[in-house]
Scaffold this motif. Structure first.
Motif, short mmCIF file in Angstrom:
data_model
loop_
_atom_site.label_atom_id
_atom_site.label_comp_id
_atom_site.label_asym_id
_atom_site.label_seq_id
_atom_site.Cartn_x
_atom_site.Cartn_y
_atom_site.Cartn_z
N SER A 164 -3.13 2.81 2.52
CA SER A 164 -4.10 2.76 1.61
C SER A 164 -3.58 3.81 0.62
O SER A 164 -2.57 4.57 0.52
N VAL A 199 -4.30 6.94 4.11
CA VAL A 199 -3.70 7.37 2.80
C VAL A 199 -2.24 7.69 2.78
O VAL A 199 -1.96 8.80 3.40
N VAL A 214 -4.39 5.71 -3.46
CA VAL A 214 -5.71 6.62 -4.22
C VAL A 214 -5.44 6.50 -5.57
O VAL A 214 -4.08 6.93 -5.82
N GLU A 234 -10.39 6.61 6.68
CA GLU A 234 -9.98 6.51 5.28
C GLU A 234 -8.68 7.21 5.14
O GLU A 234 -7.76 6.65 4.73
N TYR A 287 -10.29 3.99 -3.91
CA TYR A 287 -9.33 4.09 -2.52
C TYR A 287 -9.23 2.44 -2.31
O TYR A 287 -10.07 1.93 -2.28
#
Length: 499
Positions: A244, A280, A246, A276, A484
């Motif tokens: 992920s 990241v 951001v 989540e 996100y």
């Protein structure tokens, strides 16, 4: 991506630099572990040349030796990322998979602007025309030179050129556009107002219609407007592993209006242990890292930190609280300590040495790839030109629409010499030759997200509340909004850290 589509994309990439290949050369490129990355490497080294299969084979040997293709490596050299070296085998953590990889595709170095000659401007626009024409082979199929259509006239003709004038007829029912192509000839095109949303000075655009040569002059009455656009069959790539990213922008450290409480909530979230946050791996910052000095009238009254070096020092302290396994990729903006003219080089070494090993500063714009997902980063200074030229269609409150207009024109800053200063390089570096999977910008201090032909457009939010200057210019920020995005699934969540 299927093989035929990849071949077309490679030919478009190299064609944008006037690189011609023999039949064996394209086969050698296709044999590379990462054909598109290899093509970009060739493009960065050559222009206006003819390459044989043996020449490509030699380049492939060198390139393969310089790039680690294994699962645990980040194939970006120190030259690619400025002053920070990425570890060959990054330390693994619970939230980091060794399988993800970062590849820097385009990172513009600081090239001196000294010795610029008038003919350099002509070379810039000629390069822009050729590059953009090469990005849309289906759209430009069958185009005629303006010189020939002015002489012979005809019906249902197709022409492409650079916009040199924009206006309206006396009755206001038609747009009046003058374009010029690489033949050096120009022609006036009349476009029905319903078909002409707006045109930007210096953009490359095409028209289809009838050309009249009566009374010793020529003009076209267009039935269709042709923008370079994005292929209808374009398909966004997905990462092969759980990763992920951001997206944030416009931190403006040093300003009295910096939203420290919201920022601290964002940092606390990054350090939390959730499904989540464990995914990241990257934070992308789209410019204006600090507020700078002397950027707008009366700024000194709104500064909490009035020393540019101290502003970056404070930013370094703030970013040091981000977990070390998260890579921070940043580009400069118009408030940062680099030249204003685009492309802007990465921040200088005396600034980047303040930051940790997980901080990577690239140019504005920059083009990178994370686990196969191509991301184009651009601060967004040219948004000011778009809003000024088309206030009836575009506004700062919908930045995703501004991004869409740049994408379909395949250029990040079409208008030269207005609000966005541009260095007149011989090879226009702001053409969007390669369609990204994600395009991310900032600059306008609000958040926006949309999709165009399966390209994700993200305008990242700010960390600054409304300044007095913004009040005067009617800019209303929407701060502390963080997107996100899961590169492998396409899932996206807009998070609000203002409250």
């Amino acid at each position: 991506m299927v093989e035929n589509d990849m071949r077309k994309e490679i030919l478009a990439i190299l064609g944008s630099s006037d690189i011609l290949l023999d039949a064996s050369a394209i086969e050698k490129i296709m044999s590379a572990p990462e054909p598109l990355s290899f093509a970009m490497a060739i493009k960065s080294k050559y222009s206006e040349t003819y390459l044989t299969g043996s020449a490509i084979e030699s380049e492939l040997i060198t390139w393969s030796g310089a790039h680690v293709i294994g699962q645990e490596a980040l194939p970006a050299s120190k030259e690619d990322i400025g002053t920070h070296d990425l570890p060959a085998s990054p330390q693994k953590t619970e939230s980091q998979s060794s399988a993800d990889e970062l590849v820097i595709l385009v990172n513009h170095r600081d090239v001196s602007c000294k010795g610029i000659k008038p003919e350099d401007y002509a070379k810039l626009f000629l390069s822009r025309y050729k590059q953009i024409i090469n990005t849309c082979p289906q759209t430009v199929r069958g185009i005629a030179r303006i010189k020939s259509v002015k002489r012979a006239g005809g019906n249902d003709l197709k022409i492409f050129g650079i916009v040199t004038e924009v206006g309206q007829t006396r009755l206001g029912d038609k747009a009046k556009v003058v374009i010029e192509d690489d033949s050096g000839e120009s022609i006036t095109v009349f476009v029905n107002d319903k078909k002409a949303k707006f045109f930007l000075l210096d953009e490359i655009v095409g028209f289809k219609g009838d050309v009249s040569t009566q009374k010793g002059s020529s003009c076209m009455f267009a039935s269709e407007v042709l923008h370079p656009g994005i292929p209808v069959a374009n398909k966004r790539s997905r990462a092969g592993h759980p990763i992920s990213v951001v997206f944030i922008s416009d931190i403006h450290v040093g300003s009295k209006t910096f939203l420290r409480d919201a920022w601290n909530r964002f940092i606390a979230w990054l350090n939390s242990d959730t499904n989540e946050t464990r995914r990241v791996k990257y934070i992308l910052i789209s410019g204006d890292l600090v507020d700078g000095i002397g950027i707008y009238p009366g700024q000194e009254e709104e500064l909490e930190i009035d020393d540019i070096y101290e502003q970056y020092s404070e930013l370094s302290r703030m970013l040091s609280k981000i977990p070390e396994h998260i890579k921070i990729i940043a580009i400069p903006g118009n408030h940062d300590a680099v030249r204003q003219a685009e492309p802007q080089p990465p921040l200088p070494e005396y600034i980047t040495k303040l930051f940790g090993d997980n901080f990577i500063c690239l140019s504005n714009p920059a083009y990178l790839k994370i686990d196969g997902v191509k991301i184009l980063m651009y601060h967004g200074r040219s948004f000011d030109d778009l809003v000024a030229q088309a206030p009836h269609c575009l506004s700062y409150s919908k930045p995703e629409n501004l991004m869409k207009e740049l994408l379909i024109r395949r250029h990040l800053a079409p208008t030269y010499g207005d609000k966005t200063p541009i260095v007149p390089y011989e090879h226009d570096p702001l053409v969007i030759s390669d369609v990204p999977d994600i395009m991310v910008s900032g600059h306008v201090h609000t958040s926006g997200c949309t999709e165009v032909c399966d390209v994700l457009l993200v305008n990242a939010s700010t960390w600054q509340s409304q300044t007095e200057f913004q009040k005067q210019t009617n800019i209303v920020p929407r701060p502390a909004q963080v997107l996100y995005y899961e590169l492998d699934t396409g899932k996206k969540i807009m998070k609000d850290f203002l409250k």
